[in-house]
Design a protein around this motif. Structure first.
Motif, PDB file in Angstrom:
ATOM      1  N   GLU A  59       0.851  -1.194   0.000  1.00  0.00           N
ATOM      2  CA  GLU A  59       0.000   0.000   0.000  1.00  0.00           C
ATOM      3  C   GLU A  59       0.890   1.249   0.000  1.00  0.00           C
ATOM      4  O   GLU A  59       1.039   1.913   1.014  1.00  0.00           O
ATOM      5  CB  GLU A  59      -0.883  -0.039   1.246  1.00  0.00           C
TER       6      GLU A  59
ATOM      7  N   ASN B 177       0.659   4.227  -1.526  1.00  0.00           N
ATOM      8  CA  ASN B 177       0.180   5.592  -1.724  1.00  0.00           C
ATOM      9  C   ASN B 177      -1.266   5.754  -1.268  1.00  0.00           C
ATOM     10  O   ASN B 177      -2.144   6.110  -2.044  1.00  0.00           O
ATOM     11  CB  ASN B 177       0.308   5.992  -3.197  1.00  0.00           C
ATOM     12  N   SER B 178      -1.492   5.489  -0.001  1.00  0.00           N
ATOM     13  CA  SER B 178      -2.822   5.670   0.573  1.00  0.00           C
ATOM     14  C   SER B 178      -2.735   6.709   1.690  1.00  0.00           C
ATOM     15  O   SER B 178      -1.656   7.196   2.029  1.00  0.00           O
ATOM     16  CB  SER B 178      -3.350   4.348   1.138  1.00  0.00           C
ATOM     17  N   GLU B 179      -3.860   7.015   2.282  1.00  0.00           N
ATOM     18  CA  GLU B 179      -3.871   8.004   3.365  1.00  0.00           C
ATOM     19  C   GLU B 179      -3.012   7.544   4.536  1.00  0.00           C
ATOM     20  O   GLU B 179      -2.245   8.319   5.113  1.00  0.00           O
ATOM     21  CB  GLU B 179      -5.313   8.236   3.824  1.00  0.00           C
TER      22      GLU B 179
ATOM     23  N   SER C 112      -0.596   5.397   4.371  1.00  0.00           N
ATOM     24  CA  SER C 112       0.793   5.208   3.946  1.00  0.00           C
ATOM     25  C   SER C 112       1.662   6.400   4.343  1.00  0.00           C
ATOM     26  O   SER C 112       2.847   6.226   4.665  1.00  0.00           O
ATOM     27  CB  SER C 112       0.880   5.010   2.431  1.00  0.00           C
TER      28      SER C 112
ATOM     29  N   SER D 249       3.962   8.193  -1.727  1.00  0.00           N
ATOM     30  CA  SER D 249       3.050   9.036  -0.951  1.00  0.00           C
ATOM     31  C   SER D 249       3.711  10.343  -0.526  1.00  0.00           C
ATOM     32  O   SER D 249       3.043  11.229   0.023  1.00  0.00           O
ATOM     33  CB  SER D 249       2.572   8.290   0.299  1.00  0.00           C
TER      34      SER D 249
END
Length: 333
Positions: free
Chosen positions: A190, A192-194, A196, A308
């Motif tokens: 994961e 590039n998530s919030e 991350s 990210s």
């Protein structure tokens, strides 16, 4: 560096394509649509209409418990999930996870643990192991949490939250490298998530531990090798690399360039240490990161898990397509 984790992975139960009671199904389907839209109050009203038609429906009891849970009415979620369990439906796994989570949220964690332990007699599923580990950690049963989360990862290595929970457990145990390895793996899953963004910063913060500049010419490096005896050499390498990054020759390097150099050093030493070592850490995490070092894939890996953090990582990946393709092909083997 510690972070409380909570992940509830539920899903609405899929109704069969055939239906003996069309009206019942319509109430359930309308309730699910309202639930998915965040209108839990009206979703519950639709499920209640369905229950009037089929008072012993496990599906309706589960769905109403789910809506009550997300609405924050955990007592009602307990009531309906307990009823669903008593009905012995085909969805018992979800019912047990729901009940355990609702009890946890009410602060009744010993009861939640008993629910999970009862469920694990019947089911062998990563969601049970994960939630059991999470609740055990909240009542300071760190060793039980550790055993359970290893089982969750073994069942489903792609469950990112299990790696995050393992990292938190190893942080509590004071084992820096073992707290970092699951974070690397999570960011691989994961990038590039919030969440991350937060976990990347947590990974970077481990790299700064034990290194302090006391003057323009003096840097103190302190190590507690007894806390992480399995990875003492990697622990030392990590701190030495952080110290080296502060000398004038390296001051012009960007943070991502320094991050990549640190990863190369740490993964390389992990490969040297691997040898005949056995056990979860040496057989799950270490081989992959050691392979990255051996195959010269640490650089694309480092930029990939840094996406990210802004444009620099994305630009590097776009400008080094050949290296990134080699990194992608590694996963196709």
């Amino acid at each position: 560096m510690k972070k409380t984790l909570l992940l509830l992975l539920f899903c609405s139960i899929t109704l069969p394509s055939f239906s003996q009671e069309t009206t019942f199904d319509q109430f359930i389907e309308k309730g699910i649509a309202l639930h998915d839209a965040g209108d839990y109050e009206n979703a519950i009203k639709e499920y209640e209409k369905a229950l009037e038609l089929e008072p012993n429906s496990g599906t309706a009891h589960y769905e109403i418990a789910y809506s009550y849970f997300l609405k924050g009415d955990y007592k009602s979620a307990v009531k309906y999930s307990e009823k669903a369990i008593d009905l012995e439906t085909d969805n018992q796994l979800l019912n047990y996870v729901m009940l355990g989570n609702a009890l946890d949220m009410l602060g009744k964690r010993k009861k939640a643990i008993k629910v999970y332990e009862e469920a694990m007699k019947e089911f062998d599923h990563y969601l049970l192991s994960y939630n059991y580990a999470l609740t055990c950690l909240k009542v300071d049963k760190v060793d039980k949490a550790y055993e359970a989360i290893l089982k969750a990862i073994d069942h489903n290595p792609s469950h990112g939250s299990s790696h995050l929970l393992l990292s938190e457990i190893m942080d509590i145990k004071g084992e820096r490298i073992k707290a970092m390895l699951p974070l690397y793996y999570f960011l691989l899953l994961e990038p590039n998530s919030e969440r991350s963004v937060t976990e990347y910063e947590r990974l970077k913060s481990y790299m700064d531990l034990g290194v302090e500049r006391t003057s323009p010419t003096n840097i103190n490096v302190s190590l507690d090798l007894s806390a992480d005896s399995d990875f003492g050499a990697a622990e030392m390498m990590l701190s030495l690399n952080k110290a080296a990054s502060t000398i004038p020759e390296n001051e012009d390097k960007s943070e991502l360039e320094q991050f990549t150099e640190t990863n190369k050093s740490v993964f390389g030493i992990l490969g040297d240490m691997k040898g005949d070592n056995k056990g979860f850490w040496w057989e799950f995490y270490v081989p992959m990161f050691a392979d990255f070092a051996e195959a010269d894939l640490v650089e694309p890996f480092s930029y990939y898990i840094s996406t990210s953090q802004g444009e620099e990582a994305a630009t590097w990946l776009a400008e080094n397509e050949e290296d990134f393709n080699r990194f992608q092909k590694w996963f196709e083997k």
